[in-house]
Design an enzyme around this catalytic site. Sequence first.
Site, PDB file in Angstrom:
ATOM      1  N   SER A 135       0.840  -1.196   0.000  1.00  0.00           N
ATOM      2  CA  SER A 135       0.000   0.000   0.000  1.00  0.00           C
ATOM      3  C   SER A 135       0.872   1.242   0.000  1.00  0.00           C
ATOM      4  O   SER A 135       2.025   1.217   0.453  1.00  0.00           O
ATOM      5  CB  SER A 135      -0.892   0.021   1.245  1.00  0.00           C
ATOM      6  OG  SER A 135      -1.593   1.240   1.364  1.00  0.00           O
ATOM      7  N   TYR A 147      -2.702   0.418  10.697  1.00  0.00           N
ATOM      8  CA  TYR A 147      -2.833  -0.257   9.403  1.00  0.00           C
ATOM      9  C   TYR A 147      -1.598   0.002   8.550  1.00  0.00           C
ATOM     10  O   TYR A 147      -1.017  -0.925   7.968  1.00  0.00           O
ATOM     11  CB  TYR A 147      -4.085   0.244   8.670  1.00  0.00           C
ATOM     12  CG  TYR A 147      -4.148  -0.171   7.225  1.00  0.00           C
ATOM     13  CD1 TYR A 147      -4.547  -1.447   6.863  1.00  0.00           C
ATOM     14  CD2 TYR A 147      -3.780   0.730   6.207  1.00  0.00           C
ATOM     15  CE1 TYR A 147      -4.586  -1.836   5.530  1.00  0.00           C
ATOM     16  CE2 TYR A 147      -3.819   0.348   4.878  1.00  0.00           C
ATOM     17  CZ  TYR A 147      -4.221  -0.930   4.545  1.00  0.00           C
ATOM     18  OH  TYR A 147      -4.248  -1.316   3.228  1.00  0.00           O
TER      19      TYR A 147
END
Length: 223
Positions: A135, A147
């Site tokens: 990501s 996250y």
Amino acid sequence: MARTLLITGASSGIGAASARAAAKAGWNVALLARSGDKLAELAGEIGDSALALECDITDRAALDDAVAKAVDQFGGLDAVFANAGMGVSKPGVEQGDPEQWHAMIHLNVLAVLQTAHATLPHLRRTQGHFVVTGSKAGRDHLKGSVYGATKWFVHGLAGNLAEEMREWGGRCTVISPGMVDTPFFEEAKPEKLQPEDVADAVVFALSQRKTSAVREIHLMPND
């Protein structure tokens, strides 16, 4: 003989789009996710080159069983796309929910490791390819993002795994997208990256000649 790609988190979003794109490119696809109905529908859409395997990949015994069924069905594994992941509803540290962290770390970190551990012996036999979903959050520092920290792990693991696999002719690629219009978000994001954009990057990485190892593909939306 068609090559075989095993995909985790295959029932929707990036995983489902990658299954369609890989099948179109001539791959067999073994589809792993907890949503059996969605997997069956996707496999039916793709046809005989797809195998639906309902599986919670945080359960190592279930993961091993699914991998064995894929190998038995298609004769081996040539690539794996470790795509399954999740976020949390409370993104910061101070106000975060430790129970949500536990579930997220188990899936985003430990299950990626378990997927690699379970499939690398098969990939070694084919000098195969391990692809993992990273990501933008794994490349930048985002305020209080646990996250993001899990994706930093993924990016670090991918680089380290690439060096390990290189010793026997294998390859590892981390796919690093910015915001993607998937069920990960509660509201649709039609102006952002589409799952098909990421799927095309996966197929591109898998399609390279043996002399080329694409270590990372970083995609950002134009808008």
